[in-house]
Scaffold this active site. Structure first.
Site, PDB file in Angstrom:
ATOM      1  N   GLU A  78       3.019 -48.097  19.091  1.00 34.62           N
ATOM      2  CA  GLU A  78       1.878 -48.594  18.292  1.00 34.62           C
ATOM      3  C   GLU A  78       0.587 -48.624  19.112  1.00 34.62           C
ATOM      4  O   GLU A  78      -0.487 -48.860  18.557  1.00 34.62           O
ATOM      5  CB  GLU A  78       2.207 -49.988  17.721  1.00 34.62           C
ATOM      6  CG  GLU A  78       2.055 -51.166  18.669  1.00 34.62           C
ATOM      7  CD  GLU A  78       3.175 -51.296  19.695  1.00 34.62           C
ATOM      8  OE1 GLU A  78       4.029 -50.387  19.819  1.00 34.62           O
ATOM      9  OE2 GLU A  78       3.191 -52.322  20.418  1.00 34.62           O
ATOM     10  N   CYS A 130      10.457 -52.170  22.380  1.00 35.79           N
ATOM     11  CA  CYS A 130      10.430 -52.994  23.593  1.00 35.79           C
ATOM     12  C   CYS A 130      11.222 -54.297  23.414  1.00 35.79           C
ATOM     13  O   CYS A 130      12.441 -54.252  23.366  1.00 35.79           O
ATOM     14  CB  CYS A 130       8.993 -53.201  24.047  1.00 35.79           C
ATOM     15  SG  CYS A 130       8.917 -53.565  25.805  1.00 35.79           S
ATOM     16  N   HIS A 181       5.995 -48.598  23.658  1.00 36.21           N
ATOM     17  CA  HIS A 181       5.135 -49.145  22.595  1.00 36.21           C
ATOM     18  C   HIS A 181       4.415 -48.027  21.842  1.00 36.21           C
ATOM     19  O   HIS A 181       3.254 -47.731  22.137  1.00 36.21           O
ATOM     20  CB  HIS A 181       4.079 -50.076  23.209  1.00 36.21           C
ATOM     21  CG  HIS A 181       4.617 -51.396  23.638  1.00 36.21           C
ATOM     22  ND1 HIS A 181       4.527 -52.527  22.856  1.00 36.21           N
ATOM     23  CD2 HIS A 181       5.251 -51.762  24.764  1.00 36.21           C
ATOM     24  CE1 HIS A 181       5.086 -53.542  23.494  1.00 36.21           C
ATOM     25  NE2 HIS A 181       5.535 -53.110  24.657  1.00 36.21           N
TER      26      HIS A 181
HETATM   27  N1  GLN Z   1       9.857 -58.112  28.959  1.00 36.54           N
HETATM   28  C1  GLN Z   1       9.906 -58.447  27.573  1.00 36.54           C
HETATM   29  C2  GLN Z   1      11.249 -59.075  27.208  1.00 36.54           C
HETATM   30  O1  GLN Z   1      12.129 -59.060  27.996  1.00 36.54           O
HETATM   31  C3  GLN Z   1       9.655 -57.228  26.711  1.00 36.54           C
HETATM   32  C4  GLN Z   1       8.267 -56.720  26.971  1.00 36.54           C
HETATM   33  C5  GLN Z   1       7.608 -56.068  25.805  1.00 36.54           C
HETATM   34  O2  GLN Z   1       8.020 -56.180  24.658  1.00 36.54           O
HETATM   35  N2  GLN Z   1       6.526 -55.407  26.090  1.00 36.54           N
HETATM   36  O3  GLN Z   1      11.411 -59.577  26.136  1.00 36.54           O
END
Ligand code: GLN
Length: 191
Positions: free
Chosen positions: A176, A82, A174
């Site tokens: 995890e 992410c 994610h």
């Molecule tokens: N929206 C976050 C970003 O732009 C990422 C979100 C996340 O890691 N769950 O950094």
């Protein structure tokens, strides 16, 4: 693989502890990384989800940024999830925020609309058995484009969500947050 590799958990901000539990359960040691010298003690590193701009600022402040970038460019295995993939990406279509820029993809931050800011879906993963992996997406980025050297391991709704480029494995979701260890195993297999 070394007999008992140590995986660094980039411990600036975000969900690094859950990654650690999975990595430990796969029989590897973990080390929470906050200082540049700790990069000498690890065989791979996880860049967790969180807020990519905050993680970047903390990477700079701690002095980790340059050494981490250099180590990844020189083959240190890394799993980014992410916000982690945003930090790894060479290009971000809707932001000029600084980043490590080591993964040949273009991502778009916060790319799923308001209604679907967070969602779960079943993902088929290339190279795994036929049982799907549950992908949990939280304000996730989309991979808009992949360049040379990037292998797409999973897609959702026409966009890649899991990719691999040499020593880098990166997901927009994610892994995890489920009890499924198979995505982490894809990463520990390259240690
Ligand atoms: N929206 C976050 C970003 O732009 C990422 C979100 C996340 O890691 N769950 O950094």
């Amino acid at each position: 693989m070394k007999p008992s590799p140590t995986v660094g958990l980039l411990a600036m901000q975000g969900a690094f502890k859950k990654h650690g539990e999975i990595i430990n359960s796969l029989g590897n040691k973990t080390l929470e990384v906050r200082k540049p010298e700790q990069l000498e003690q690890i065989d791979g590193i996880i860049i967790p989800g969180g807020e990519s701009t905050t993680i970047y600022k903390m990477l700079q402040k701690s002095g980790l940024f340059d050494t981490l970038k250099d180590k990844i460019e020189n083959g240190l295995p890394v799993l980014g999830t992410c916000a982690g993939i945003i930090l790894l990406a060479q290009r971000i279509s809707n932001s000029d925020q600084p980043r490590l820029g080591v993964l040949n993809v273009t991502v778009e931050r916060n790319s799923y609309g308001r209604q679907t800011e967070s969602f779960e879906t079943e993902l088929e993963i290339k190279g795994l058995d036929n049982t799907p992996v549950t992908g949990i997406f939280i304000r996730a980025p989309k991979i808009k484009e992949t360049g040379h050297g990037v292998e797409i391991l999973s897609e959702f709704a026409g966009s890649p969500v899991l990719v691999k480029q040499d020593n880098i494995v990166a997901a927009t979701f994610h892994p995890e947050l489920t009890n499924d260890k198979r995505i982490h195993k894809l990463f520990t297999d390259i240690l």
